[in-house]
Structure formats: structure tokens, C-alpha cells
Motif scaffolding. Structure first.
Motif, PDB file in Angstrom:
ATOM      1  N   ILE A  29       1.171  -1.061  -0.626  1.00 28.89           N
ATOM      2  CA  ILE A  29       0.026   0.263   0.065  1.00 28.89           C
ATOM      3  C   ILE A  29       0.979   1.328   0.189  1.00 28.89           C
ATOM      4  O   ILE A  29       0.637   2.460  -0.626  1.00 28.89           O
ATOM      5  CB  ILE A  29      -1.204   0.228   1.077  1.00 28.89           C
ATOM      6  CG1 ILE A  29      -1.605  -0.905   0.958  1.00 28.89           C
ATOM      7  CG2 ILE A  29      -1.861   1.225   1.378  1.00 28.89           C
ATOM      8  CD1 ILE A  29      -2.612  -0.950   0.056  1.00 28.89           C
ATOM      9  N   ALA A  30       2.225   1.514   1.213  1.00 31.68           N
ATOM     10  CA  ALA A  30       2.659   2.133   0.767  1.00 31.68           C
ATOM     11  C   ALA A  30       3.734   1.759   1.203  1.00 31.68           C
ATOM     12  O   ALA A  30       4.840   2.370   2.099  1.00 31.68           O
ATOM     13  CB  ALA A  30       2.276   2.925   2.766  1.00 31.68           C
ATOM     14  N   VAL A  57      -1.510   3.114   7.998  1.00 30.47           N
ATOM     15  CA  VAL A  57      -0.477   4.055   9.978  1.00 30.47           C
ATOM     16  C   VAL A  57       0.101   4.444   8.691  1.00 30.47           C
ATOM     17  O   VAL A  57       0.419   5.462   8.735  1.00 30.47           O
ATOM     18  CB  VAL A  57      -0.074   2.423  10.986  1.00 30.47           C
ATOM     19  CG1 VAL A  57       0.865   3.628  11.394  1.00 30.47           C
ATOM     20  CG2 VAL A  57      -1.517   3.118  11.481  1.00 30.47           C
ATOM     21  N   ALA A  58       0.971   3.272   7.833  1.00 28.96           N
ATOM     22  CA  ALA A  58       2.211   3.634   6.846  1.00 28.96           C
ATOM     23  C   ALA A  58       1.638   4.696   5.817  1.00 28.96           C
ATOM     24  O   ALA A  58       1.985   5.794   5.158  1.00 28.96           O
ATOM     25  CB  ALA A  58       2.375   2.557   5.775  1.00 28.96           C
ATOM     26  N   GLY A  88       3.129   7.693   2.253  1.00 29.72           N
ATOM     27  CA  GLY A  88       1.617   7.720   1.697  1.00 29.72           C
ATOM     28  C   GLY A  88       0.743   6.244   0.572  1.00 29.72           C
ATOM     29  O   GLY A  88       2.103   5.978   0.364  1.00 29.72           O
ATOM     30  N   VAL A  89      -0.370   6.635   0.887  1.00 29.24           N
ATOM     31  CA  VAL A  89      -0.705   5.706  -0.357  1.00 29.24           C
ATOM     32  C   VAL A  89       0.183   5.622  -1.946  1.00 29.24           C
ATOM     33  O   VAL A  89       0.516   6.413  -2.437  1.00 29.24           O
ATOM     34  CB  VAL A  89      -1.730   5.300  -1.045  1.00 29.24           C
ATOM     35  CG1 VAL A  89      -2.397   4.483  -1.790  1.00 29.24           C
ATOM     36  CG2 VAL A  89      -2.701   5.401   0.635  1.00 29.24           C
ATOM     37  N   SER A  90       0.674   4.245  -2.313  1.00 35.96           N
ATOM     38  CA  SER A  90       1.018   4.597  -4.018  1.00 35.96           C
ATOM     39  C   SER A  90       0.436   3.307  -4.670  1.00 35.96           C
ATOM     40  O   SER A  90       0.600   3.021  -4.135  1.00 35.96           O
ATOM     41  CB  SER A  90       3.032   4.546  -4.122  1.00 35.96           C
ATOM     42  OG  SER A  90       3.428   4.388  -4.601  1.00 35.96           O
ATOM     43  N   THR A  91       0.410   4.344  -6.050  1.00 36.48           N
ATOM     44  CA  THR A  91      -0.574   2.553  -6.574  1.00 36.48           C
ATOM     45  C   THR A  91       0.718   2.165  -7.386  1.00 36.48           C
ATOM     46  O   THR A  91       0.630   1.160  -8.184  1.00 36.48           O
ATOM     47  CB  THR A  91      -0.773   3.566  -8.170  1.00 36.48           C
ATOM     48  OG1 THR A  91       0.333   4.706  -8.888  1.00 36.48           O
ATOM     49  CG2 THR A  91      -1.721   4.904  -7.994  1.00 36.48           C
ATOM     50  N   LYS A  92       2.157   2.345  -7.235  1.00 35.25           N
ATOM     51  CA  LYS A  92       3.299   1.047  -7.742  1.00 35.25           C
ATOM     52  C   LYS A  92       2.414  -0.581  -7.498  1.00 35.25           C
ATOM     53  O   LYS A  92       3.046  -0.693  -8.504  1.00 35.25           O
ATOM     54  CB  LYS A  92       3.756   1.700  -6.496  1.00 35.25           C
ATOM     55  CG  LYS A  92       5.752   0.906  -7.170  1.00 35.25           C
ATOM     56  CD  LYS A  92       7.245   0.974  -6.402  1.00 35.25           C
ATOM     57  CE  LYS A  92       8.185   0.082  -7.109  1.00 35.25           C
ATOM     58  NZ  LYS A  92       9.519   0.682  -6.448  1.00 35.25           N
ATOM     59  N   TYR A  93       1.962  -1.101  -6.495  1.00 30.97           N
ATOM     60  CA  TYR A  93       1.862  -1.959  -6.331  1.00 30.97           C
ATOM     61  C   TYR A  93       0.109  -2.214  -6.798  1.00 30.97           C
ATOM     62  O   TYR A  93      -0.125  -3.849  -6.931  1.00 30.97           O
ATOM     63  CB  TYR A  93       2.145  -2.820  -5.722  1.00 30.97           C
ATOM     64  CG  TYR A  93       3.829  -2.714  -5.900  1.00 30.97           C
ATOM     65  CD1 TYR A  93       4.786  -3.537  -6.511  1.00 30.97           C
ATOM     66  CD2 TYR A  93       4.458  -2.111  -3.930  1.00 30.97           C
ATOM     67  CE1 TYR A  93       6.610  -2.851  -6.008  1.00 30.97           C
ATOM     68  CE2 TYR A  93       6.014  -2.363  -4.256  1.00 30.97           C
ATOM     69  CZ  TYR A  93       7.054  -2.828  -5.263  1.00 30.97           C
ATOM     70  OH  TYR A  93       8.021  -2.785  -4.697  1.00 30.97           O
ATOM     71  N   SER A 126       9.303 -10.393  10.137  1.00 34.84           N
ATOM     72  CA  SER A 126       9.136 -10.423   9.194  1.00 34.84           C
ATOM     73  C   SER A 126      10.561  -8.857   8.665  1.00 34.84           C
ATOM     74  O   SER A 126      10.904  -8.558   9.178  1.00 34.84           O
ATOM     75  CB  SER A 126       8.133  -9.096   9.711  1.00 34.84           C
ATOM     76  OG  SER A 126       7.469  -7.417   8.944  1.00 34.84           O
ATOM     77  N   VAL A 127      10.303  -8.729   7.605  1.00 35.08           N
ATOM     78  CA  VAL A 127      11.077  -8.156   7.235  1.00 35.08           C
ATOM     79  C   VAL A 127      10.881  -6.698   6.787  1.00 35.08           C
ATOM     80  O   VAL A 127      11.195  -5.701   6.228  1.00 35.08           O
ATOM     81  CB  VAL A 127      12.069  -8.034   5.508  1.00 35.08           C
ATOM     82  CG1 VAL A 127      12.846 -10.250   6.231  1.00 35.08           C
ATOM     83  CG2 VAL A 127      11.317  -8.980   4.628  1.00 35.08           C
ATOM     84  N   SER A 128       9.804  -6.216   6.662  1.00 36.79           N
ATOM     85  CA  SER A 128       9.859  -5.218   6.654  1.00 36.79           C
ATOM     86  C   SER A 128       9.290  -4.222   7.052  1.00 36.79           C
ATOM     87  O   SER A 128       8.282  -4.110   9.020  1.00 36.79           O
ATOM     88  CB  SER A 128       7.334  -5.521   5.842  1.00 36.79           C
ATOM     89  OG  SER A 128       7.044  -4.092   5.903  1.00 36.79           O
ATOM     90  N   SER A 129       8.643  -2.481   7.301  1.00 37.32           N
ATOM     91  CA  SER A 129       9.437  -2.099   8.538  1.00 37.32           C
ATOM     92  C   SER A 129       8.078  -1.223   8.196  1.00 37.32           C
ATOM     93  O   SER A 129       8.017  -0.233   9.201  1.00 37.32           O
ATOM     94  CB  SER A 129      10.215  -0.021   8.188  1.00 37.32           C
ATOM     95  OG  SER A 129       9.865  -0.011   6.746  1.00 37.32           O
ATOM     96  N   VAL A 130       7.187  -1.353   7.528  1.00 34.29           N
ATOM     97  CA  VAL A 130       5.980  -0.581   7.832  1.00 34.29           C
ATOM     98  C   VAL A 130       4.686  -1.571   8.101  1.00 34.29           C
ATOM     99  O   VAL A 130       3.664  -1.084   8.275  1.00 34.29           O
ATOM    100  CB  VAL A 130       5.537   0.166   6.640  1.00 34.29           C
ATOM    101  CG1 VAL A 130       6.184   1.008   5.651  1.00 34.29           C
ATOM    102  CG2 VAL A 130       5.199  -1.265   5.620  1.00 34.29           C
ATOM    103  N   GLY A 131       5.134  -2.807   7.593  1.00 33.07           N
ATOM    104  CA  GLY A 131       4.147  -3.863   8.190  1.00 33.07           C
ATOM    105  C   GLY A 131       4.106  -4.547   9.933  1.00 33.07           C
ATOM    106  O   GLY A 131       5.024  -4.257  10.616  1.00 33.07           O
ATOM    107  N   THR A 132       3.411  -5.389  10.143  1.00 35.32           N
ATOM    108  CA  THR A 132       3.273  -5.910  11.535  1.00 35.32           C
ATOM    109  C   THR A 132       2.815  -7.072  11.615  1.00 35.32           C
ATOM    110  O   THR A 132       3.611  -7.929  12.359  1.00 35.32           O
ATOM    111  CB  THR A 132       1.979  -5.535  12.472  1.00 35.32           C
ATOM    112  OG1 THR A 132       0.372  -5.848  11.563  1.00 35.32           O
ATOM    113  CG2 THR A 132       2.042  -4.174  12.585  1.00 35.32           C
TER     114      THR A 132
END
Length: 371
Positions: A18-19, A55-56, A24-29, A204-210
Motif C-alpha cells: 500500500i505504502a 498507518v503507513a 502515503g499511498v502509492s499505485t506502484k503495486y 517480518s522484513v518490512s518496516s511498515v507492516g506488523t
């Protein structure tokens, strides 16, 4: 190998999709994901979207310099980010979207659980895309599911889905950590989830997810036990969704169990949080496991924890540490301490009232698989 066909699916999209840049929200994916949803709906297949990322998405609107964000600030980010996220999803589809925000307390309460189920079914009947997220702006720690992987499995159970697609930033489950081992091999199909599968799940290897891989395996266990095929796929690759549309398996498929449990038993096992424990003697243990009986006061040896009537409790043998069952108790812990070990007729004579015969009725009791 072709993926099993499905009629209704839940699609979970994580914060890293999502971000991805935390700006902010990105249309990338998101565009390939939206095209996949549109194509499925044109084929007559129903989709429920579980979308993380509020949150992201809201970080750019609330200036906070420190890396560790206080809970109150995260809630504010979620409130503004949820609105932005829904705006993006709504622009991707010709038909309307509906926002459903829920907490674990909504799912624990049977009446609210059924209400959410009915709402989701009505939305799908009217060709409206449900977009589900945890209510991060309002939920306290004790009310939270905690991650949208497990929430997506609960939603898949709610709507009696045939498939659950968990979109992540990795290709699936590997036999070792692909970030550390370049020779790690992806596991295409998991027939049974056991401790060996959990041992493969890292953080998790993501910094924005839980949610990390473990929460995805937990979600797969919840869903497959209800007869729902579960896929972990890479949402960053557009070809992932082309493969799914062609009936191929681009990630890891966790096959549904051949003898799924009922909706209510699934709710008892996977959604309700036990508030205490009831210790029982050998006779009660045998009656529960072998005879499918209700739990009576005469077989209770001890009570642990502080719970009220209607709370979920674990049932454990007094001679073992493993729980043998989980169910909804008709008495509070305080009441059980007074009547444990006594026959029903003795309780009536001693206390001057006719008690509820079953402490836990068999219809409200789930025998745990490892019992």
C-alpha cells in the motif's frame, strides 16, 4: 499444476504494498492487484479485500521525527490514512466499495460476529467490494487482532470463502530464509501445517507492516481448518496475478483440510480468547474426548483465572499441562469455585436453586486437535 477453482475469495494486501515508501499511498503495486480483482469479478467470482496500510498511508500527514511512534500518534495516522487509502481503492473500480473497520472484540462477540457476516454477504450480493481493515484508530491492545494476516483468515471464515490470497513482498514459504541463504528453495504446496512448517517461518522484513511469515502461517492454519485453500504470493510482481488468473500457483499453496470444522467450532477455536482455565479429573476428560459429552461440575477439580459467565475458557486435565478443549463457560470463576466437584442435585440442595446442568455445553465446546 493448476490451482483449485474458487467461487469466493478474500485477498489480503499488506502495508508494504500500500505504502512501500512510507510517504502515503502509492499505485506502484496496487494497479495489478486492482486489475486482478476486476477480472475475477467479471468472471463472476466474488472478492473481499482486506487492506492494511492506514498507518503507513497517514505518516506523511502527521509530522513526527522520532522512529518510535507513540500509540496515540499511530492512531491519528491511522485515522487520516484510512481515508486516503479508501479513496485510492474506490478510484480503481467502476462499482462501489464499502469500508468495514472491526476489532477483535467485534469478532469475539457472537452477535456482532453474525452481524458482520450478514453485512458482508449483503454487500457481495449487491456487487459491492468490501474493504476490511482493523480499526486501528480506536482499538486498544486487548481489542486488537494485531495483524491483518490473521484478520484475513477470520474474514475468510466469516464469508465462507473458498480461497484466501495473502499478498506479501516475498514469493512464498521457503525451506530456509531466502534473505540469508541464496540457495533457499520455495515450497510450492503445504499439505499439513505442523511444527516443522512453523519452524520455517521467520520474522517480518518490512518496516511498515506488523505481520511476518509466522502470522501468515497462522492465518493459513485458521483458514485451511475451515476448508479454505490459502496462498502466500508476491504482490510486488504483476505476473503473480496473471498466473493466478490462468489457474497456476505462483507462490505457496496451503491445501484446505478435507474434513473442515464448522463455522461455530472455528469461531470457538480460533477467534475467542480464553480468559481462564478449568482443571478436570480423568472421568471428565474421558467423557469430553471419547463420548462428546458436556462438562459438568462434578468433574471439575480446580479453577484458574478470573472470568465471567459467557467467557471462553480452556479445559485442562489435572494430570497434564496441555489443554484438551476450549469452550464457553456458563458460570463465572467465582461461582465455579463453590460448585466444583459437586453433583447437580447436591448443588440445588446446598444453595437452594436449580443450577445450569452443564458448565460448558457440548455445542459450545471444541476439542483441541492435539488432545
Amino acid at each position: 499444476m493448476k490451482a483449485p477453482s474458487w467461487r469466493r475469495a478474500v485477498l489480503k494486501v499488506g502495508s508494504a504494498l500500500i505504502a512501500p515508501d512510507e510517504t502515503g499511498v502509492s499505485t506502484k503495486y496496487l494497479l495489478p492487484i486492482a486489475r486482478f480483482i476486476n477480472e475475477c469479478r467479471e468472471r463472476g467470482q466474488e472478492v473481499v479485500l482486506v487492506s492494511s496500510g492506514s498507518v503507513a498511508a497517514g505518516r506523511k500527514h502527521i509530522n513526527f521525527e522520532h522512529k518510535k511512534v507513540p500509540v496515540a500518534v499511530r492512531k491519528a495516522m491511522s485515522a487520516v490514512g484510512q481515508n486516503e487509502m479508501m479513496g485510492y481503492w474506490s478510484r480503481f473500480f467502476d462499482s462501489p466499495c464499502a469500508q468495514l473497520l472491526m476489532t477483535h472484540s467485534d469478532l469475539r462477540d457472537r452477535a456482532r460476529y453474525v452481524s458482520i457476516k450478514n453485512t458482508l454477504n449483503r454487500l457481495l450480493e449487491h456487487n459491492i467490494l468490501p474493504v476490511v481493515n482493523e480499526n486501528d484508530a480506536l482499538a486498544t491492545d486487548e481489542m486488537k487482532v494485531g495483524d491483518n494476516d490473521n484478520l484475513s483468515a477470520m474474514v475468510a471464515t466469516l464469508v465462507d470463502a473458498d480461497a484466501l490470497f495473502i499478498c506479501s513482498d516475498i514469493d512464498g514459504l521457503y525451506d530456509s530464509d531466502p534473505n540469508l541463504n541464496p540457495d533457499a528453495k520455495k515450497i510450492p504446496v503445504v499439505e499439513q501445517i505442523d511444527e516443522s512448517i512453523y519452524s520455517l517461518a521467520g520474522g517480518s522484513v518490512s518496516s511498515v507492516g506488523t505481520g511476518g511469515m509466522r502470522t501468515k502461517v497462522e492465518a493459513a492454519e485458521k483458514a485451511t481448518s475451515h476448508g479454505i485453500d490459502t496462498y502466500i504470493v508476491n504482490g510486488r510482481k504483476g505476473e503473480t496475478f496473471e498466473s493466478l488468473l490462468q489457474g497456476d500457483i505462483p507462490g505457496t499453496l496451503f491445501r484446505r483440510q478435507s474434513d473442515p470444522i464448522s463455522n461455530k467450532k472455528h469461531w470457538l477455536r480460533h477467534t475467542l480468547v480464553a480468559q481462564g482455565e478449568i482443571l478436570v479429573d480423568e472421568g471428565a476428560e474421558k467423557a469430553l474426548i471419547e463420548n462428546g459429552a458436556s462438562l459438568l461440575s462434578s468433574g471439575i477439580v480446580d479453577v484458574q483465572g478470573d472470568f465471567d459467565r459467557g467467557d471462553a475458557v480452556l479445559v485442562r486435565s489435572a494430570n497434564d499441562t496441555d489443554a484438551i478443549a476450549k469452550g464457553i463457560c456458563q458460570y463465572s470463576a467465582h461461582e465455579l469455585m463453590h460448585i466444583k466437584g459437586q453433583q447437580t442435585e447436591d448443588i440445588a440442595e446446598k444453595f437452594g436453586y436449580s443450577p445450569i446442568t452443564e458448565v460448558i455445553h457440548r455445542d459450545d465446546l471444541m476439542i483441541l486437535e492435539d488432545a
